[in-house]
Structures are given as C-alpha cells and as structure tokens.
Design an enzyme around this catalytic site. Structure first.
Site, PDB file in Angstrom:
ATOM      1  N   GLY A 150       0.832  -1.201   0.000  1.00 15.09           N
ATOM      2  CA  GLY A 150       0.000   0.000   0.000  1.00 15.09           C
ATOM      3  C   GLY A 150       0.859   1.241   0.000  1.00 15.09           C
ATOM      4  O   GLY A 150       2.051   1.201   0.334  1.00 15.09           O
ATOM      5  N   ASN A 154       1.657   9.871   2.617  1.00 18.00           N
ATOM      6  CA  ASN A 154       2.684  10.079   3.638  1.00 18.00           C
ATOM      7  C   ASN A 154       3.564   8.879   3.918  1.00 18.00           C
ATOM      8  O   ASN A 154       4.477   8.968   4.731  1.00 18.00           O
ATOM      9  CB  ASN A 154       2.005  10.451   4.970  1.00 18.00           C
ATOM     10  CG  ASN A 154       1.167  11.681   4.815  1.00 18.00           C
ATOM     11  OD1 ASN A 154       1.688  12.733   4.491  1.00 18.00           O
ATOM     12  ND2 ASN A 154      -0.137  11.546   4.995  1.00 18.00           N
ATOM     13  N   ALA A 155       3.237   7.743   3.305  1.00 17.38           N
ATOM     14  CA  ALA A 155       3.959   6.530   3.699  1.00 17.38           C
ATOM     15  C   ALA A 155       3.802   5.437   2.651  1.00 17.38           C
ATOM     16  O   ALA A 155       2.896   5.486   1.808  1.00 17.38           O
ATOM     17  CB  ALA A 155       3.390   6.018   5.024  1.00 17.38           C
ATOM     18  N   ALA A 156       4.712   4.469   2.732  1.00 16.94           N
ATOM     19  CA  ALA A 156       4.556   3.232   1.958  1.00 16.94           C
ATOM     20  C   ALA A 156       4.446   2.102   2.969  1.00 16.94           C
ATOM     21  O   ALA A 156       5.061   2.149   4.035  1.00 16.94           O
ATOM     22  CB  ALA A 156       5.763   3.023   1.054  1.00 16.94           C
ATOM     23  N   VAL A 157       3.635   1.099   2.626  1.00 16.76           N
ATOM     24  CA  VAL A 157       3.408  -0.004   3.556  1.00 16.76           C
ATOM     25  C   VAL A 157       3.889  -1.299   2.902  1.00 16.76           C
ATOM     26  O   VAL A 157       3.570  -1.567   1.741  1.00 16.76           O
ATOM     27  CB  VAL A 157       1.911  -0.097   3.933  1.00 16.76           C
ATOM     28  CG1 VAL A 157       1.686  -1.204   4.968  1.00 16.76           C
ATOM     29  CG2 VAL A 157       1.414   1.238   4.479  1.00 16.76           C
ATOM     30  N   LYS A 205       4.719   0.039   8.138  1.00 16.66           N
ATOM     31  CA  LYS A 205       4.455   1.318   7.463  1.00 16.66           C
ATOM     32  C   LYS A 205       5.691   2.196   7.614  1.00 16.66           C
ATOM     33  O   LYS A 205       6.111   2.486   8.744  1.00 16.66           O
ATOM     34  CB  LYS A 205       3.223   1.978   8.099  1.00 16.66           C
ATOM     35  CG  LYS A 205       2.886   3.348   7.533  1.00 16.66           C
ATOM     36  CD  LYS A 205       1.529   3.820   8.062  1.00 16.66           C
ATOM     37  CE  LYS A 205       1.181   5.221   7.588  1.00 16.66           C
ATOM     38  NZ  LYS A 205      -0.135   5.675   8.023  1.00 16.66           N
ATOM     39  N   ASP A 349     -10.073  11.593   9.114  1.00 13.80           N
ATOM     40  CA  ASP A 349      -9.755  11.210   7.737  1.00 13.80           C
ATOM     41  C   ASP A 349     -10.355   9.836   7.448  1.00 13.80           C
ATOM     42  O   ASP A 349      -9.704   8.959   6.869  1.00 13.80           O
ATOM     43  CB  ASP A 349      -8.233  11.188   7.544  1.00 13.80           C
ATOM     44  CG  ASP A 349      -7.848  11.153   6.070  1.00 13.80           C
ATOM     45  OD1 ASP A 349      -8.714  11.451   5.227  1.00 13.80           O
ATOM     46  OD2 ASP A 349      -6.688  10.829   5.766  1.00 13.80           O
TER      47      ASP A 349
HETATM   48  N1  LIG Z   1      -1.721  -2.923   8.511  1.00 16.73           N
HETATM   49  C1  LIG Z   1      -1.934  -2.925   7.193  1.00 16.73           C
HETATM   50  N2  LIG Z   1      -2.171  -4.082   6.547  1.00 16.73           N
HETATM   51  C2  LIG Z   1      -2.383  -4.091   5.231  1.00 16.73           C
HETATM   52  N3  LIG Z   1      -2.402  -2.997   4.455  1.00 16.73           N
HETATM   53  C3  LIG Z   1      -2.175  -1.805   5.034  1.00 16.73           C
HETATM   54  C4  LIG Z   1      -1.936  -1.706   6.433  1.00 16.73           C
HETATM   55  N4  LIG Z   1      -1.766  -0.405   6.741  1.00 16.73           N
HETATM   56  C5  LIG Z   1      -1.911   0.276   5.582  1.00 16.73           C
HETATM   57  N5  LIG Z   1      -2.153  -0.554   4.560  1.00 16.73           N
HETATM   58  C6  LIG Z   1      -2.368  -0.199   3.152  1.00 16.73           C
HETATM   59  O1  LIG Z   1      -1.539   0.882   2.821  1.00 16.73           O
HETATM   60  C7  LIG Z   1      -2.333   1.969   2.340  1.00 16.73           C
HETATM   61  C8  LIG Z   1      -1.685   3.269   2.770  1.00 16.73           C
HETATM   62  O2  LIG Z   1      -1.585   3.290   4.172  1.00 16.73           O
HETATM   63  P1  LIG Z   1      -1.965   4.590   4.998  1.00 16.73           P
HETATM   64  O3  LIG Z   1      -3.333   5.029   4.636  1.00 16.73           O
HETATM   65  O4  LIG Z   1      -1.711   4.296   6.429  1.00 16.73           O
HETATM   66  O5  LIG Z   1      -0.866   5.586   4.418  1.00 16.73           O
HETATM   67  P2  LIG Z   1      -0.859   7.171   4.443  1.00 16.73           P
HETATM   68  O6  LIG Z   1       0.242   7.642   3.574  1.00 16.73           O
HETATM   69  O7  LIG Z   1      -0.838   7.634   5.854  1.00 16.73           O
HETATM   70  O8  LIG Z   1      -2.262   7.457   3.768  1.00 16.73           O
HETATM   71  P3  LIG Z   1      -2.978   8.856   3.498  1.00 16.73           P
HETATM   72  O9  LIG Z   1      -2.678   9.209   2.076  1.00 16.73           O
HETATM   73  O10 LIG Z   1      -4.439   8.528   3.703  1.00 16.73           O
HETATM   74  O11 LIG Z   1      -2.443   9.832   4.487  1.00 16.73           O
HETATM   75  C9  LIG Z   1      -3.716   1.729   2.918  1.00 16.73           C
HETATM   76  O12 LIG Z   1      -4.729   2.282   2.107  1.00 16.73           O
HETATM   77  C10 LIG Z   1      -3.796   0.224   2.926  1.00 16.73           C
HETATM   78  O13 LIG Z   1      -4.207  -0.234   1.672  1.00 16.73           O
END
Ligand SMILES: Nc1ncnc2c1ncn2[C@@H]1O[C@H](COP(=O)(O)OP(=O)(O)OP(=O)(O)O)[C@@H](O)[C@H]1O
Length: 574
Positions: A150, A154-157, A205, A349
C-alpha cells in the site's frame, strides 16, 4: 372533550413532555404529585393507561384542587385558569400523564441500574490483543521485508515477517503466529485472498520524512499522531520517549485496544532502506544517500501492525457484502468511532482506504479503522479545536469533512467541534459498503459545504430499512440533529438483535428492554465460557453491552421508532 379523551390527551401531553426531554421539570411536578396521589390513597404502583377506569376518577377528583395549586406554583399557569369541569378534567388528565412519567422515571431508574451493572461486567472483560508482551522487534533488522502492499500521501506499507527467534514461552501468541490462526482474516473469508498474510503476518508502514529532521525525538514529535493506536509496549523506551515528547509538548493521547481500531505493535525510528519499488514509486522522498535528487531525511518512523488482506475500498471492488454483513460493517465503523470519541480522539480522515478488512471464522468482514496521521488527539481529550486562523489544520480528505468542519470560518473565538464529524463520514462510507458510489466523491458528487439533505441519493433498497435510516440520520447537516456514533450504533444493535422489544412502542416496554438486556448479557457471557469465539457479531454484542447507557438507548429507540413510523407513512425519500 370527554373524560376519556381528556385522559388520553393528558397521557399524550405527559409523553410529549417526556419525549421533549423536559424530564427535570416533569420529574419535579411528578414528585409533588406523588405526595398528592399517596394522600388520596392511590397505591403508588404503575399507572397504566389501559387500567385507568372511570371508577378511579373520584380519587383523582379529590386531589384536583391540590394539583391545580401545585401546577400553578410551578408555573403551569396555562393549566390553572378557572375551575370549569372541563379545565379540571384537563388538569386531571395532565396529572395522570405526569403520574405516568413518574412511573417511567421509576422504571428508568431501575433500567439505568441494570445498564450500569451490565456495563460494569462487560467493561471488566476488556478486549484482549492477540499479542503477549515480549521484548523484540524494535529494530528494522528484526524484520524480513516483503513486497509493497500500500501507499498513501505520507507513507509506503510493506508486508513483513519477523526475523527474530520468538521466545518459546511467548510462541503461542507471537508475531509469527499472527495471521496463521483460524480467525486471521483468511479462513472462511468470503472473498479471494489478496495478499500473502500467512507468510507475512505483519505490515510495516514506513513514513516519508521530508521536514522533520533525523533525530528520533524530532521524528516522533512531528509524526506523533501515528502513535495514537500504539500499544503500551510499542515504543522501546516508553518513559524516555514520553519525557522527550513532554519536552516538545506534543505527546498524543493513546487509544486503548478495540476490535475495530488498528493496533500498532511496534514503533521505532531507523535509517530509510531501499525497499522494493522505492526508486520507481517514491524517488522524491528518498534521502540523497539513495537518490541524489531526493528530498527525504536519512531516518524515519516505522510502524509495525498486523497485515490485513484488504483495505475496504479494494475489498468492495471485488465483493458485494450481503445486506446483513453490510449493516454489521457500518456498525463496526460506528463502534470504532464511538471508542475513539470516548477516548477524546477524532480520526478526521475516515474513508474506505483508511479502513482495513479481514474476516472472522464465519466469513464476516471485520473492519478496523487505520491511519491516524490526521487525527485530533489533544492531551485533554477535548474534541473542540480552536479555529483561530486558516493555518489550523481541519483534517484529511476535504470531500469527507462533515459540514460543521468544512464550513467553519476561522476567527477569534471560533471552534470546530469534531465530536460527531467521524460519525458523519461513516454515513458517507456506508454508501460504498452497499455498492453505491460515495455521494461526496467525484466531479458530480455533492459538496459537504452546501448540500441539502434531500439531494442525498437513497441507499439501495436492498439495504435494511433501519440501516438506510442510520445513513440518512448520520448525514444530517446539523450536528445537533445528528445522532452520535454511540446512538447510531445502538440503533443498529436494536435493529439487528432487538427483535420483539421494539414491537411495542409503549413505555411499558421499558421493563422488556431491561429483560432483553439481561438476556443479551447472559447469551454473550455463556458464549464466552465455551470455545473461544471472536466472531464479529460476538465482538459487537460485547461492545454494545460494555457501553450501555440508558439515555443513549432511549435516544436510539426514539430515532428508530420515529424512522419506522416515517417509513410507514412513506415520508422518507426511500
Ligand atoms: N496494517 C496494514 N495491513 C495491510 N495494508 C495496510 C496496512 N496499513 C496500511 N495498509 C495499506 O496501505 C495503504 C496506505 O496506508 P496509509 O493510509 O496508512 O498511508 P498514508 O500515507 O498515511 O495514507 P494517506 O494518504 O491517507 O495519508 C492503505 O490504504 C492500505 O491499503
């Protein structure tokens, strides 16, 4: 007006007084009236409208003048004019209504006590995390990183597996076993497997760090909201870290464990590694060490969570939940939001990408609210944010901002109250759950700042009527007319499990509510004694009982009965 008519009118008035929430003045009058009733020898037992027979009229007649004087002294002058038989009859009827209210208050006191007892029992049985404490996993080297699962703004997971040997004594509940049990999101799931959560039970993350500097304190300080769902052992040196946070003045609140809120098991800072897809997908946020043109800092924050097979948006692209599952999904979001509210946290959010999905052993989707990067989690738990200038961050996705947030105008003394904002977003997401586009998305979508409630499309007819009602109530513009997440959740609990309790709209059913609550408690407790069941339905019922509050339950019943009545009359748009 016949006596019978007057009496029923009085009872109606009594009920209205009650429904209008004028409990206190009504209780005062009723308390005075009680003395009167006792004096004239009427037994202080239930005054049932149907058991009031004309023969009892004479008892009340004796007390009419006393009642009139009391009503007058309490300011009910309108009812105290003159002594015509007709007026007296109206007093009598009104008094009877008050008598009924008094009885209701008595019933309520008993029911409130029942609620408190049940709540205490279920509060003690707190939701347990599947992890037992152990001391490893605070370094990036402790994990084998897999593929990217994902990415957000703000991040890659990434999926991950622990690299460290898990001590024998904690093996039963270790990170390795997370995701390998029958209730891990894979068994019985109604949709195809999307990710290899069995071999990689964890998700890591990696935050993108552009402006925070590279010291641990600065990173933790600027990304502190991400730590809101972190468990007590997530940070290695909790005390030191909190002290440091204190120094920076930004230590966030932490939310306690809940089945519908994601848990961060570990949080640590480390050097940014070159992970699969990094140069192609997020080159700009890499540090110069990995990409000479990159703007990122050398170190960043890593959060370790359970690896969920889907996010809600992805899941709904491949599956159409049954209507019962749909209602259970909306209910889980409401339970999650209520838990956050109670702990003084607004997510800000809430959208389908930020909700993760797994499945219970029966194949029912279990939803958890994730990504707390935009949340409001002030130390004092106040959900009212001073909105003094445009620089104050209102939260995440502008499309899903509740009207009171999106229309707020900054200025001296201005405040945004977030206490019902996440509940509003659940109303919008419920359209996606029932297979419709989110009404606030896209160029054709409604604008939360100016939409009118009648512009909202109905949820599809296959959605249960009570769930349609909840979505409609949640999307009310005026937060004062919108139910809280707790009340909306209660509406769905009553709708899903309330059965015959709701068949009788009369307040005489207060006792049957208490009986029903006791039955529900017994069922849940007995179920808890058998083989471990952590099905979504069982978790929801536990949440309901652990949060019982009579006022919220009455409010939910009021909304539900009102909604059903409206639906019967075909007033609701759907
Ligand atoms: N624990 C997890 N298990 C599986 N997939 C996850 C997990 N945490 C996040 N993801 C995947 O990663 C994607 C991005 O994570 P997240 O929304 O936390 O990132 P972000 O950069 O903070 O997002 P945003 O753009 O909403 O600020 C999520 O939409 C989800 O698909």
């Amino acid at each position: 007006m016949s006596v019978k008519h007057a009496i029923s009118r009085g009872l109606e008035i009594g009920r209205s007084v009650f429904q209008l929430g004028l409990l206190k003045p009504a209780a005062r009058v009723a308390a005075k009236f009680r003395g009167e009733r006792l004096r004239v020898g009427h037994p202080a037992r239930r005054v049932q409208p149907q058991t009031f027979l004309p023969s009892r009229y004479r008892y009340y007649r004796m007390s009419l003048s006393g009642l009139a004087a009391q009503l007058q002294s309490l300011g009910f002058r309108r009812f105290a004019g003159g002594g015509s038989p007709r007026n007296r009859t109206v007093f009598l009827a009104f008094g009877l209504g008050l008598g009924l209210i008094e009885q209701q208050l008595e019933d309520d006191r008993r029911s409130a006590a029942t609620c408190q007892e049940i709540q205490a029992v279920f509060r003690k049985r707190k939701f347990q995390n599947p992890l037992k404490p152990f001391t490893l996993g605070y370094r990036l080297e402790d994990y084998v990183m897999g593929k990217q699962i994902g990415k957000g703004c703000n991040a890659a997971v990434y999926e991950a597996a622990p690299q460290f040997a898990v001590p024998r004594e904690t093996r039963e509940c270790s990170l390795v076993e997370l995701g390998s049990g029958g209730d891990d999101g894979q068994e019985g799931g109604g949709a195809p497997r999307s990710r290899s959560v069995l071999s990689c039970p964890l998700a890591v993350k990696m935050m993108w760090n552009i402006g925070a500097g590279s010291s641990s304190e600065a990173i933790l300080s600027s990304m502190s909201q991400e730590l809101v769902p972190a468990g007590p052992l997530a940070l290695k040196e909790e005390k030191t870290t909190v002290a440091l946070h204190g120094h920076f003045g930004v230590a966030p609140r932490r939310v306690s464990a809940h089945p519908n809120v994601v848990r961060v098991y570990r949080a640590f800072t480390a050097e940014v590694p070159l992970l699969p897809g990094a140069r192609e997908e997020y080159p700009d946020v890499l540090p110069p060490r990995l990409n000479p043109a990159g703007l990122g800092n050398n170190r960043t924050l890593f959060l370790v969570m359970k690896n969920y097979p889907w996010n809600l948006r992805e899941y709904l692209q491949v599956a159409l939940p049954t209507h019962r599952q749909g209602s259970l999904m909306v209910l889980q979001l409401l339970e999650g939001v209520d838990h956050l509210c109670k702990q003084g946290i607004a997510h800000r959010d809430l959208k389908s990408d930020n909700v993760l999905v797994e499945f219970d052993s029966g194949g029912c989707p279990r939803l958890v609210i994730a990504d707390f990067g935009c949340c409001l989690a002030e130390r004092d738990g106040d959900l009212r944010l001073p909105f003094s200038s445009r620089c104050v961050n209102r939260g995440g996705n502008a499309c899903l901002m509740a009207p009171e947030v999106s229309t707020a105008v900054p200025g001296p003394g201005a405040v945004i109250d977030y206490s019902k904002a996440d509940a509003w977003a659940v109303g919008a997401v419920s359209f996606e759950i029932f297979g419709r586009p989110n009404p606030f998305y896209g160029p054709e979508g409604l604008d939360s700042r100016g939409y009118q409630e009648k512009q909202l499309p109905p949820l599809p007819a296959r959605a249960p009527a009570d769930t349609r009602l909840v979505a409609e109530l949640l999307l009310r513009r005026d937060p004062a007319k919108r139910p809280s997440a707790r009340v909306a959740a209660n509406i769905l609990h009553l709708s899903l499990w309330g059965g015959r309790v709701l068949a009788n709209q009369d307040r005489a059913s207060v006792k049957s509510i208490s009986d029903w609550l006791l039955c529900q408690s017994a069922v849940v407790l007995l179920r808890g004694r058998g083989p471990v069941t952590s099905t979504v339905e069982a978790e929801l019922q536990r949440c309901f009982l652990a949060n019982l509050d009579l006022e919220d339950l009455h409010a939910a019943m009021g909304f539900l009965l009102f909604g059903r009545e409206q639906q019967r009359q075909g007033v609701l748009a759907n």
